[in-house]
Design a protein around this motif. Structure first.
Motif, PDB file in Angstrom:
ATOM      1  N   LEU A  34      -7.282   7.489  -4.090  1.00 37.50           N
ATOM      2  CA  LEU A  34      -8.253   8.393  -3.466  1.00 37.50           C
ATOM      3  C   LEU A  34      -7.662   8.990  -2.191  1.00 37.50           C
ATOM      4  O   LEU A  34      -7.830  10.180  -1.897  1.00 37.50           O
ATOM      5  CB  LEU A  34      -9.542   7.647  -3.127  1.00 37.50           C
ATOM      6  N   GLY A  35      -6.962   8.134  -1.433  1.00 35.10           N
ATOM      7  CA  GLY A  35      -6.371   8.594  -0.184  1.00 35.10           C
ATOM      8  C   GLY A  35      -5.290   9.625  -0.400  1.00 35.10           C
ATOM      9  O   GLY A  35      -5.158  10.577   0.364  1.00 35.10           O
ATOM     10  N   GLY A  90      -4.538  11.280 -12.854  1.00 36.18           N
ATOM     11  CA  GLY A  90      -3.153  10.809 -12.978  1.00 36.18           C
ATOM     12  C   GLY A  90      -2.762   9.925 -11.806  1.00 36.18           C
ATOM     13  O   GLY A  90      -2.155   8.866 -11.979  1.00 36.18           O
ATOM     14  N   ALA A  91      -3.144  10.376 -10.597  1.00 38.44           N
ATOM     15  CA  ALA A  91      -2.818   9.593  -9.402  1.00 38.44           C
ATOM     16  C   ALA A  91      -3.498   8.236  -9.448  1.00 38.44           C
ATOM     17  O   ALA A  91      -2.905   7.202  -9.113  1.00 38.44           O
ATOM     18  CB  ALA A  91      -3.245  10.354  -8.153  1.00 38.44           C
ATOM     19  N   LEU A  92      -4.738   8.230  -9.910  1.00 40.77           N
ATOM     20  CA  LEU A  92      -5.498   6.992 -10.021  1.00 40.77           C
ATOM     21  C   LEU A  92      -4.808   6.034 -10.987  1.00 40.77           C
ATOM     22  O   LEU A  92      -4.585   4.850 -10.677  1.00 40.77           O
ATOM     23  CB  LEU A  92      -6.909   7.329 -10.531  1.00 40.77           C
ATOM     24  N   ALA A  93      -4.446   6.580 -12.154  1.00 38.99           N
ATOM     25  CA  ALA A  93      -3.776   5.743 -13.155  1.00 38.99           C
ATOM     26  C   ALA A  93      -2.448   5.217 -12.609  1.00 38.99           C
ATOM     27  O   ALA A  93      -2.128   4.031 -12.751  1.00 38.99           O
ATOM     28  CB  ALA A  93      -3.546   6.547 -14.433  1.00 38.99           C
ATOM     29  N   VAL A 141       0.842  -1.198   0.000  1.00 40.59           N
ATOM     30  CA  VAL A 141       0.000   0.000   0.000  1.00 40.59           C
ATOM     31  C   VAL A 141       0.876   1.247   0.000  1.00 40.59           C
ATOM     32  O   VAL A 141       0.638   2.204  -0.745  1.00 40.59           O
ATOM     33  CB  VAL A 141      -0.934   0.006   1.232  1.00 40.59           C
ATOM     34  N   HIS A 142       1.923   1.200   0.806  1.00 36.96           N
ATOM     35  CA  HIS A 142       2.852   2.332   0.846  1.00 36.96           C
ATOM     36  C   HIS A 142       3.449   2.560  -0.541  1.00 36.96           C
ATOM     37  O   HIS A 142       3.451   3.676  -1.052  1.00 36.96           O
ATOM     38  CB  HIS A 142       3.942   2.046   1.873  1.00 36.96           C
ATOM     39  N   GLY A 143       3.914   1.465  -1.155  1.00 36.03           N
ATOM     40  CA  GLY A 143       4.512   1.565  -2.491  1.00 36.03           C
ATOM     41  C   GLY A 143       3.512   2.116  -3.499  1.00 36.03           C
ATOM     42  O   GLY A 143       3.831   3.018  -4.280  1.00 36.03           O
ATOM     43  N   THR A 144       2.287   1.592  -3.447  1.00 34.84           N
ATOM     44  CA  THR A 144       1.269   2.041  -4.394  1.00 34.84           C
ATOM     45  C   THR A 144       0.968   3.519  -4.205  1.00 34.84           C
ATOM     46  O   THR A 144       0.791   4.260  -5.174  1.00 34.84           O
ATOM     47  CB  THR A 144      -0.017   1.223  -4.191  1.00 34.84           C
ATOM     48  N   SER A 145       0.922   3.961  -2.949  1.00 32.80           N
ATOM     49  CA  SER A 145       0.587   5.359  -2.695  1.00 32.80           C
ATOM     50  C   SER A 145       1.690   6.284  -3.218  1.00 32.80           C
ATOM     51  O   SER A 145       1.419   7.324  -3.803  1.00 32.80           O
ATOM     52  CB  SER A 145       0.344   5.598  -1.209  1.00 32.80           C
ATOM     53  N   GLU A 146       2.937   5.878  -3.017  1.00 29.86           N
ATOM     54  CA  GLU A 146       4.031   6.703  -3.521  1.00 29.86           C
ATOM     55  C   GLU A 146       3.989   6.759  -5.045  1.00 29.86           C
ATOM     56  O   GLU A 146       4.276   7.785  -5.652  1.00 29.86           O
ATOM     57  CB  GLU A 146       5.375   6.127  -3.068  1.00 29.86           C
ATOM     58  N   LEU A 147       3.627   5.653  -5.665  1.00 25.77           N
ATOM     59  CA  LEU A 147       3.617   5.618  -7.118  1.00 25.77           C
ATOM     60  C   LEU A 147       2.404   6.360  -7.679  1.00 25.77           C
ATOM     61  O   LEU A 147       2.439   6.826  -8.811  1.00 25.77           O
ATOM     62  CB  LEU A 147       3.663   4.179  -7.618  1.00 25.77           C
ATOM     63  N   SER A 148       1.354   6.493  -6.873  1.00 28.28           N
ATOM     64  CA  SER A 148       0.247   7.315  -7.336  1.00 28.28           C
ATOM     65  C   SER A 148       0.688   8.778  -7.345  1.00 28.28           C
ATOM     66  O   SER A 148       0.211   9.578  -8.155  1.00 28.28           O
ATOM     67  CB  SER A 148      -0.972   7.132  -6.440  1.00 28.28           C
ATOM     68  N   PHE A 149       1.628   9.111  -6.478  1.00 28.58           N
ATOM     69  CA  PHE A 149       2.236  10.445  -6.509  1.00 28.58           C
ATOM     70  C   PHE A 149       2.952  10.653  -7.845  1.00 28.58           C
ATOM     71  O   PHE A 149       2.855  11.709  -8.465  1.00 28.58           O
ATOM     72  CB  PHE A 149       3.203  10.593  -5.319  1.00 28.58           C
ATOM     73  N   GLY A 185       2.181   9.213 -10.647  1.00 30.07           N
ATOM     74  CA  GLY A 185       1.133   9.408 -11.645  1.00 30.07           C
ATOM     75  C   GLY A 185       0.555  10.819 -11.588  1.00 30.07           C
ATOM     76  O   GLY A 185       0.322  11.460 -12.621  1.00 30.07           O
ATOM     77  N   GLY A 186       0.358  11.300 -10.347  1.00 32.05           N
ATOM     78  CA  GLY A 186      -0.162  12.648 -10.170  1.00 32.05           C
ATOM     79  C   GLY A 186       0.797  13.697 -10.721  1.00 32.05           C
ATOM     80  O   GLY A 186       0.385  14.668 -11.386  1.00 32.05           O
ATOM     81  N   ALA A 187       2.082  13.484 -10.473  1.00 32.33           N
ATOM     82  CA  ALA A 187       3.094  14.414 -10.952  1.00 32.33           C
ATOM     83  C   ALA A 187       3.111  14.441 -12.472  1.00 32.33           C
ATOM     84  O   ALA A 187       3.223  15.512 -13.102  1.00 32.33           O
ATOM     85  CB  ALA A 187       4.468  14.026 -10.403  1.00 32.33           C
ATOM     86  N   ALA A 188       2.982  13.269 -13.071  1.00 36.86           N
ATOM     87  CA  ALA A 188       2.962  13.186 -14.529  1.00 36.86           C
ATOM     88  C   ALA A 188       1.753  13.938 -15.072  1.00 36.86           C
ATOM     89  O   ALA A 188       1.850  14.667 -16.064  1.00 36.86           O
ATOM     90  CB  ALA A 188       2.931  11.724 -14.975  1.00 36.86           C
ATOM     91  N   ALA A 189       0.595  13.767 -14.398  1.00 32.55           N
ATOM     92  CA  ALA A 189      -0.622  14.444 -14.848  1.00 32.55           C
ATOM     93  C   ALA A 189      -0.465  15.956 -14.740  1.00 32.55           C
ATOM     94  O   ALA A 189      -0.891  16.709 -15.629  1.00 32.55           O
ATOM     95  CB  ALA A 189      -1.811  13.968 -14.016  1.00 32.55           C
TER      96      ALA A 189
END
Lengths: 293, 284
Positions: free
Chosen positions: A195-196, A73-76, A49-57, A59-63
């Motif tokens: 979402l978190g 982006g974070a979702l993707a 979960v920690h890894g996924t949350s960091e990687l959603s960051f 995605g968000g940064a890319a968006a």
């Protein structure tokens, strides 16, 4: 320090629509996190979960850089990360190292993407620690839609998923598709994590996804009760954290993590005292039962 | 304790292959060029107790995996309760090796048994909760597990956990019970408890039992037939037929002695630790 708990100011601020929106968002998030949490704990997925949350960051940064919605982006990013982690680490012995390797790389990419972004620094910071008060109606709709989808899928796969999580060998023998279920669950967790990230931020998502569930699992071994308790704890932390942060204008994340950690601490102490009592009873009655006829 | 035995209840009229619940015809299982067993013909009648013996890596557990539908045979045909093995046949019960469960596992004994009943079904199963509870209670009663059914399973002793495993396998009312070393790491008393629970089931419900084990002695009084696997070779027969110096020497292609002491069978000369294992201390 006395302005930390200014009830008048808090009540006043609760009337603002953006505060209401934030509270609704937090409540939805708390529900999803609380329902997923005990399964995440049972499957030893806290680090994932920690890894996924960091990687959603990432995605968000890319968006942000591409000029599309940061939430999307974070979702993707989170879903891709969840799928990659789920596919690459089928063997539990290398699970953590795979997450570690991908996590470090993904964060590095995210930092690079943010560096490319010419905008304001506060936008960047918001991605890391969450800006729940910036949730608008569109993102609330996305949040609600995703939450409904996650809960619907989870309802459908709940029993086999629980079986595969707590008793994988027998589940496999009984024909439960454990591999496919763990992929689906990883995607659900990825969505919830994304979402978190937008409410409490990538760094603090564990406070809602893991801590309430870990606390609940300490005080009950009943999977249903653990889920109910985890939802209550997560709601308390998410909604309570926002309300408490209003008057001092302090970061929401600080309060959310503090509340959930406090709950965890209490549950931990309860389990300690109970464990001692139970061990006392157990040692008195460990005699082998009579052979049944 | 005697090693002489009469036929299992009802066995004589069930020796026709049509009535067998497990049937392998000329079955071969191999991985790549390595053949675990080949030309295996086995028919197990309802109510029959078959012990599957052999050294590590002889394909005992793989046989169970084949019957569970988790692994296809390389050639030959397999029928289980009249069907070809498919994933998740409800008429098959499965008791795994006793393995320490994490103490923090969020599950009670009652949940473990309940998952054996409907854990494979989609949805959350709000309908039929009462009927479910009754069946779970009955299964818990059958293994005398009511005293610890609501405790976290991770905190139970190995023997208690294994009794719950038996209840979990029996709650779906199976016609075949596949047991993979269910007595491993249990102490003598608990070995007896668990094996007599399994025996009672096959006597009352005529459930066939395939019992993979390193050690025949704890179940020797229950065994109708033995399937002994060594290096792709095998023998099937009553314990008196298979557990002899001559048969085992042929199987192992080495000098094997079989010693009978006080109703127990001890195999001497097979590579150390392959046939016989010391009784393990119970985990507490």
């Amino acid at each position: 320090m006395d302005q930390l708990f200014d009830f008048e100011l808090t009540a006043e601020l609760l009337d603002f629509p953006f505060v209401r929106t934030a509270l609704i968002a937090a409540a939805i998030l708390g529900l999803v996190a609380g329902v997923l949490g005990p399964l995440i704990v049972s499957r030893n997925m806290a680090f994932a979960v920690h890894g996924t949350s960091e990687l959603s960051f990432t995605g968000g940064a890319a968006a942000l850089l591409l000029g599309v919605n940061v939430g999307h982006g974070a979702l993707a990013g989170a879903v891709v990360a969840a799928l990659v982690l789920g596919l690459l680490s089928r063997r539990s012995s290398e699970h953590d190292s795979v997450i570690g390797a991908i996590l470090a790389f993904g964060l590095g990419v995210g930092v690079l993407l943010l560096w490319f972004y010419p905008g304001r620094a506060s936008n960047k910071f918001g991605l890391l620690v969450g800006q729940i008060v910036s949730v608008d109606f569109a993102s609330l709709a996305l949040l609600g839609g995703c939450a409904v989808a996650v809960l619907a899928v989870l309802l459908f796969i709940y029993r086999p998923l629980l079986f595969a999580s707590v008793d994988p060998d027998v589940a496999r023998a009984r024909g439960v598709p454990t591999g496919a279920l763990s992929l689906v669950f990883a995607v659900l967790v990825g969505i919830a994590t994304a979402l978190g990230v937008q409410t409490v931020g990538a760094l603090l998502v564990l406070a809602l996804m893991i801590t309430p569930a870990a606390a609940a699992c300490r005080v009950t071994a009943n999977p249903l009760k653990a889920t109910v308790l985890a939802v209550v704890f997560a709601e308390f932390a998410a909604v309570g954290g926002i309300v408490l942060s209003l008057a001092p204008g302090a970061p929401v994340s600080a309060f959310v993590t503090a509340i959930s950690f406090f709950i965890y601490l209490v549950c931990w102490i309860i389990s300690l005292t109970r464990g001692r009592a139970r061990r006392g009873v157990a040692s008195a009655t460990t005699a082998v039962p009579a052979t049944p006829r | 304790m005697t090693v002489e035995r009469d036929a299992a209840p009802g066995r004589s009229e069930h020796t026709r292959p049509e009535s067998s619940v497990v049937s392998l015809r000329d079955a071969t299982l191999g991985y790549g060029r390595r053949v675990l067993w080949s030309g295996l013909n086995l028919d197990v009648a309802p109510g029959e107790f078959v012990a599957v013996l052999g050294p590590n890596g002889s394909g005992k557990t793989s046989l169970l995996r084949v019957l569970l539908g988790l692994q296809p045979v390389t050639s030959g045909s397999v029928r289980v309760v009249g069907e070809s093995p498919g994933r998740g046949n409800r008429r098959i019960g499965y008791v795994p090796q006793q393995r320490a469960m994490e103490e923090s596992l969020v599950m009670r004994g009652r949940d473990l048994v309940g998952l054996g009943l409907d854990g494979h079904r989609w949805g959350i199963g709000l309908l039929g909760m009462r009927a479910r509870r009754e069946r779970v209670d009955a299964a818990l009663d059958a293994v005398d597990a009511h005293g610890f059914a609501d405790a976290p399973v991770g905190r139970l002793s190995g023997g208690e956990q294994q009794r719950l495993r038996v209840a979990q396998a029996l709650v779906s009312d199976p016609e075949v019970l596949l047991c993979d070393e269910p007595l491993l790491s249990l102490d003598l008393a608990n070995q007896q408890v668990v094996s007599s629970l399994i025996d009672r089931r096959r006597r009352t419900a005529n459930t066939a039992v395939l019992f993979v084990t390193h050690e025949i002695n704890p179940v020797l009084p229950l065994v109708d037939r033995v399937l002994y696997l060594v290096d792709g070779r095998f023998r099937i027969g009553t314990p008196d037929e298979v557990m002899t110096a001559r048969t085992l020497s042929e199987l192992y292609r080495a000098k094997i002695d079989v010693v009978r002491v006080r109703g127990q069978i001890h195999v001497v000369g097979a590579q150390a630790g392959l046939c016989e294992q010391d009784h393990h201390e119970d985990r507490n």
